[in-house]
Scaffold this active site. Sequence first.
Site, PDB file in Angstrom:
ATOM      1  N   ARG A 138       0.858  -1.193   0.000  1.00  0.00           N
ATOM      2  CA  ARG A 138       0.000   0.000   0.000  1.00  0.00           C
ATOM      3  C   ARG A 138       0.892   1.240   0.000  1.00  0.00           C
ATOM      4  O   ARG A 138       1.711   1.409   0.903  1.00  0.00           O
ATOM      5  CB  ARG A 138      -0.889  -0.018   1.253  1.00  0.00           C
TER       6      ARG A 138
ATOM      7  N   HIS B 189      -2.901  10.899   1.106  1.00  0.00           N
ATOM      8  CA  HIS B 189      -2.304  10.683   2.424  1.00  0.00           C
ATOM      9  C   HIS B 189      -1.724  12.029   2.877  1.00  0.00           C
ATOM     10  O   HIS B 189      -0.527  12.185   3.057  1.00  0.00           O
ATOM     11  CB  HIS B 189      -1.244   9.577   2.380  1.00  0.00           C
TER      12      HIS B 189
ATOM     13  N   GLU C  99      -7.379   8.394   6.849  1.00  0.00           N
ATOM     14  CA  GLU C  99      -7.643   8.989   8.162  1.00  0.00           C
ATOM     15  C   GLU C  99      -8.159  10.422   8.135  1.00  0.00           C
ATOM     16  O   GLU C  99      -7.498  11.337   8.643  1.00  0.00           O
ATOM     17  CB  GLU C  99      -6.377   8.910   9.026  1.00  0.00           C
TER      18      GLU C  99
ATOM     19  N   ASN D 199      -7.126   1.320  10.158  1.00  0.00           N
ATOM     20  CA  ASN D 199      -5.814   1.644  10.727  1.00  0.00           C
ATOM     21  C   ASN D 199      -5.970   1.557  12.228  1.00  0.00           C
ATOM     22  O   ASN D 199      -6.745   2.308  12.822  1.00  0.00           O
ATOM     23  CB  ASN D 199      -5.383   3.070  10.356  1.00  0.00           C
TER      24      ASN D 199
ATOM     25  N   TYR E 181      -3.953   1.133  16.039  1.00  0.00           N
ATOM     26  CA  TYR E 181      -2.702   1.129  16.794  1.00  0.00           C
ATOM     27  C   TYR E 181      -2.891   0.914  18.300  1.00  0.00           C
ATOM     28  O   TYR E 181      -2.049   0.315  18.949  1.00  0.00           O
ATOM     29  CB  TYR E 181      -1.961   2.458  16.612  1.00  0.00           C
TER      30      TYR E 181
ATOM     31  N   GLU F  43      -3.333  -0.355   8.239  1.00  0.00           N
ATOM     32  CA  GLU F  43      -2.144   0.045   9.013  1.00  0.00           C
ATOM     33  C   GLU F  43      -2.206  -0.574  10.394  1.00  0.00           C
ATOM     34  O   GLU F  43      -3.254  -0.539  11.043  1.00  0.00           O
ATOM     35  CB  GLU F  43      -2.071   1.569   9.228  1.00  0.00           C
TER      36      GLU F  43
HETATM   37  C1  FCB Z   1      -1.026   6.944  10.919  1.00  0.00           C
HETATM   38  C2  FCB Z   1      -0.649   7.543   9.592  1.00  0.00           C
HETATM   39  C3  FCB Z   1       0.692   7.074   9.077  1.00  0.00           C
HETATM   40  C4  FCB Z   1       1.705   6.999  10.186  1.00  0.00           C
HETATM   41  C5  FCB Z   1       1.180   6.155  11.321  1.00  0.00           C
HETATM   42  C6  FCB Z   1       2.147   5.950  12.447  1.00  0.00           C
HETATM   43  O1  FCB Z   1      -1.903   7.792  11.580  1.00  0.00           O
HETATM   44  O2  FCB Z   1      -1.618   7.244   8.623  1.00  0.00           O
HETATM   45  O3  FCB Z   1       1.091   7.935   8.039  1.00  0.00           O
HETATM   46  O4  FCB Z   1       2.007   8.273  10.610  1.00  0.00           O
HETATM   47  O5  FCB Z   1       0.015   6.751  11.829  1.00  0.00           O
END
Ligand code: FCB
Length: 458
Positions: free
Chosen positions: A88, A132, A177, A303, A305, A361
Amino acid sequence: MNDTNVHLQDSASETGFPSGFLWGTATAAYQIEGAAREGGKGESIWDRFVHAPGTIADGSTGDIACDHYHRWSDDLDLMARLSHSAYRFSIAWSRVLPDGKGHINETGMDFYEQLVDGLLARGIVPCVTLYHWDLPQALQDRGGWENRDTASYFADFAQAVARRLGDRVSAWITHNEPHIIVYHGYVDGTKAPGLRNPALVGPISHHLLLSHGLACQALRAETPHTDIGMALNFAAIEPATDREADAEAARTLDGLWHRWFTDPLFTGAYPEDIVPLIAQPPDLIRSGDLETIAAPLDFLGVNYYTRALVRAGKGGPTDPRIVPPSGPLTTMGWEIYPEGLRATLTRLHRDYQPKYLYITENGVAFPDTLTGDGEVHDAARTRYLREHFLATRQAIAEGMPVRGFFVWSLLDNFEWSYGFGQRFGIVYTDYPTQRRIPKDSATWLARVAATNGGTVEE
Ligand code: FCB
């Protein structure tokens, strides 16, 4: 995905991941390409932002970044050696349309065309993000995402890219995002264009969503067989206590961060409980906009985290406050919370039934160092990825239609306002020499990808 490239089967394979599951990494143009002023590229809002004093923690810029613009071929070889089946990446709008609209810069198009062809030649499926975060500065000068016309310019950009590359690209991700764009680009000003004006949340969100809808129309017309989705960021939002007020505050935050975008996309309406909290000028939403925004998608990009624990602030449940995390943290200060990925996938499937889900992500920054043996032993990253792959496998077993996983990121790169201080790569970038050194996690991931998840527990 484009059926000329991948044939996905619905039944999970023996490893717990469906056959044809995509394994790869994700990057973004501004974070890796460099060549900020080469090949006819126009200035973007990030080119402008990073050169303003005090915006980037270590004073660095993405002018050179990972120099991927010149090293793309070696980088693709590296992906192939690491058994990626998909990649990607994003297209820098101002590399293709230096003024944001009008004149197409063929040199820029050529760059992305060789990238796509290079991926296909190595058996890697290209998945393209169109936005992006790097709006052409020329469009910012005309009001950027505050200006409704930017939505149409975005659709024109999408069409130009699709015309040139659409026969070979497997998936379009219109935006990355939007929530981050809105809150960090326009409210706290930590990302480009660096504005601080909460009154813009409504207009910027709406124009981003509208631009997605208009781009979908253009992409469908040019490339009817290529899948389309959007990549949204989801945190696992949970109340910090079992107090009712905290549960309501968590629901509000979920509305502000998530439902504000997913509801219009999947149901054609902004969430009723959040509408009173976000100002929308009377002429903002025009007739037909919501239908345009809610055009059916092929997949939702997730995405993920971390988690956000929430309590009600002084203003009560409509004043959600995030409680500082106490669990294991990454160098970004983010709590490691793999269960949240499974919960997120389950919830999205329950509430919206997207046809497919991709993890677009997931990854982690740790303070990696090159050791005396010239290697990077990042066992903690491997552990992080393993736990998130297992959470995904569990979600698949429970019926979630997850079809791929893109680790953030291929390389250590320019992490926006953090500069080069945060290393997210499975490959270490030695910035002074631009040498790429696969970390231990890259070797581990290569085996997982090659076995379609069969070795994930090893
Ligand atoms: C996300 C972004 C990516 C990178 C990661 C750590 O929010 O999409 O570009 O910064 O975090």
